[in-house]
Enzyme design. Structure first.
Site, mmCIF file in Angstrom:
data_model
loop_
_atom_site.group_PDB
_atom_site.id
_atom_site.type_symbol
_atom_site.label_atom_id
_atom_site.label_comp_id
_atom_site.label_asym_id
_atom_site.label_seq_id
_atom_site.Cartn_x
_atom_site.Cartn_y
_atom_site.Cartn_z
ATOM 1 N N LYS A 41 0.816 -1.189 0.000
ATOM 2 C CA LYS A 41 0.000 0.000 0.000
ATOM 3 C C LYS A 41 0.863 1.257 0.000
ATOM 4 C CE LYS A 41 -3.521 -2.137 3.026
ATOM 5 N NZ LYS A 41 -2.842 -3.192 3.821
ATOM 6 N N GLU A 97 7.821 2.795 -5.897
ATOM 7 C CA GLU A 97 7.922 2.334 -4.507
ATOM 8 C C GLU A 97 8.024 3.528 -3.566
ATOM 9 O OE1 GLU A 97 7.376 0.441 -2.290
ATOM 10 O OE2 GLU A 97 8.437 -1.448 -2.303
ATOM 11 N N ASP A 101 14.730 -0.241 1.375
ATOM 12 C CA ASP A 101 15.442 -0.433 2.637
ATOM 13 C C ASP A 101 16.543 -1.469 2.401
ATOM 14 O OD1 ASP A 101 16.209 -0.842 5.233
ATOM 15 O OD2 ASP A 101 14.241 -1.364 6.000
ATOM 16 N N LYS A 129 17.057 4.233 1.705
ATOM 17 C CA LYS A 129 17.857 4.227 2.939
ATOM 18 C C LYS A 129 19.293 3.909 2.586
ATOM 19 C CE LYS A 129 14.378 2.968 6.313
ATOM 20 N NZ LYS A 129 14.005 2.036 7.389
ATOM 21 N N VAL A 151 10.973 5.182 9.367
ATOM 22 C CA VAL A 151 10.200 6.396 9.107
ATOM 23 C C VAL A 151 8.749 6.062 8.769
ATOM 24 C CG1 VAL A 151 12.176 7.790 8.359
ATOM 25 C CG2 VAL A 151 10.950 6.395 6.671
ATOM 26 N N ASP A 157 3.888 3.242 6.771
ATOM 27 C CA ASP A 157 3.141 2.980 7.993
ATOM 28 C C ASP A 157 3.991 2.334 9.072
ATOM 29 O OD1 ASP A 157 3.345 0.388 6.628
ATOM 30 O OD2 ASP A 157 1.973 -0.304 8.198
ATOM 31 N N ARG A 163 0.051 6.500 7.607
ATOM 32 C CA ARG A 163 0.220 6.630 6.152
ATOM 33 C C ARG A 163 -0.273 7.986 5.648
ATOM 34 N NH1 ARG A 163 1.425 1.496 4.043
ATOM 35 N NH2 ARG A 163 0.403 -0.251 5.041
HETATM 36 P P1 IMP Z 1 13.052 -3.801 1.736
HETATM 37 O O1 IMP Z 1 12.639 -5.112 1.164
HETATM 38 O O2 IMP Z 1 13.867 -3.990 3.009
HETATM 39 O O3 IMP Z 1 13.761 -2.884 0.773
HETATM 40 O O4 IMP Z 1 11.785 -3.097 2.295
HETATM 41 C C1 IMP Z 1 10.866 -2.504 1.494
HETATM 42 C C2 IMP Z 1 9.526 -2.373 2.183
HETATM 43 O O5 IMP Z 1 9.610 -2.382 3.618
HETATM 44 C C3 IMP Z 1 8.972 -1.018 1.831
HETATM 45 O O6 IMP Z 1 8.214 -1.104 0.645
HETATM 46 C C4 IMP Z 1 8.140 -0.678 3.039
HETATM 47 O O7 IMP Z 1 6.853 -1.225 2.894
HETATM 48 C C5 IMP Z 1 8.839 -1.354 4.179
HETATM 49 N N1 IMP Z 1 9.729 -0.419 4.889
HETATM 50 C C6 IMP Z 1 11.069 -0.364 4.826
HETATM 51 N N2 IMP Z 1 11.560 0.617 5.601
HETATM 52 C C7 IMP Z 1 10.485 1.224 6.156
HETATM 53 C C8 IMP Z 1 10.343 2.344 7.066
HETATM 54 O O8 IMP Z 1 11.296 2.995 7.517
HETATM 55 N N3 IMP Z 1 9.059 2.665 7.397
HETATM 56 C C9 IMP Z 1 7.966 1.995 6.935
HETATM 57 N N4 IMP Z 1 8.071 0.950 6.091
HETATM 58 C C10 IMP Z 1 9.312 0.564 5.706
HETATM 59 MG MG MG Z 2 6.115 -0.851 0.492
#
Ligand code: IMP
Ligand code: MG
Length: 179
Positions: A41, A97, A101, A129, A151, A157, A163
């Site tokens: 979302k 996106e 992260d 990040k 964040v 969220d 959100r």
């Molecule tokens: P990744 O797979 O670690 O890159 O994470 C991506 C997903 O994790 C994002 O699309 C977010 O939904 C969630 N996410 C990562 N970091 C944060 C944050 O700081 N706050 C809220 N959601 C996060």
């Molecule tokens: Mg996401």
């Protein structure tokens, strides 16, 4: 709603970045049609604002994914909750996106969409990040590089909340509601 924690990216800064990203995309896809794929979302606000900053014809589609893990960490195991409605072969696709992260979610999505043979496949993310990407992801259109804090706001969220904040803020533990 009172401002939460430390505001990292203001409403005005978000608007500027989204306008810039839209201009970059419009220049790169001049004369082409684009399919924006929003990742639900979190990306719903970025998608809505970015789409309005793009000058070339765009279609929309959405995917919903969830990554297993606890509330504030990605596990890298991604489950597709909602797949695309349409075929993407020979389409120019930009994934939209909210945040990158670890990069695990986007790595999975890129692999998953590449096999469907789009004409091109790029990523637009409002936030990246810095320093903690386990898998380096080439984010062609990016809003802000941010430190590795958790964040919320502008689509992001914590436990489904925040959100709707129009800015991005670091979530302090003292901000957490009792849930
Ligand atoms: P990744 O797979 O670690 O890159 O994470 C991506 C997903 O994790 C994002 O699309 C977010 O939904 C969630 N996410 C990562 N970091 C944060 C944050 O700081 N706050 C809220 N959601 C996060
Ligand atoms: Mg996401």
């Amino acid at each position: 709603m009172d401002t939460l924690g430390t505001v990292l990216v203001t409403e005005e800064q978000i608007a500027e970045a989204v306008t810039r990203m839209g201009a970059e995309i419009s220049a790169d896809y001049e004369g082409k049609e684009l399919l924006l794929v929003g990742i639900l979302k979190g990306a719903f606000l970025t998608m809505a604002d970015l789409a309005r900053a793009i000058q070339v014809p765009v279609e929309f589609d959405f995917m919903a994914v969830s990554s297993y893990g606890d509330a504030t960490k990605s596990s890298g195991v991604v489950r597709i909750l909602k797949d695309l409605d349409q075929e993407i072969s020979d389409r120019h696709v930009v994934i939209v996106e909210d945040i990158v992260d670890t990069g695990l979610t986007l790595h999975y999505l890129l692999e998953n969409l590449r096999v469907r043979q789009p004409a091109s496949l790029e990523i637009a993310a409002l936030l990246v990040k810095e320093g903690i990407q386990q898998i380096p992801i080439d984010v062609k259109y990016r809003g802000f590089d941010i430190p590795p804090d958790f964040v919320v706001g502008y689509g992001l969220d914590y436990a489904g909340l925040f959100r709707n904040l129009p800015y991005v803020t670091v979530l302090d533990e003292s901000d957490l509601p009792e849930i």
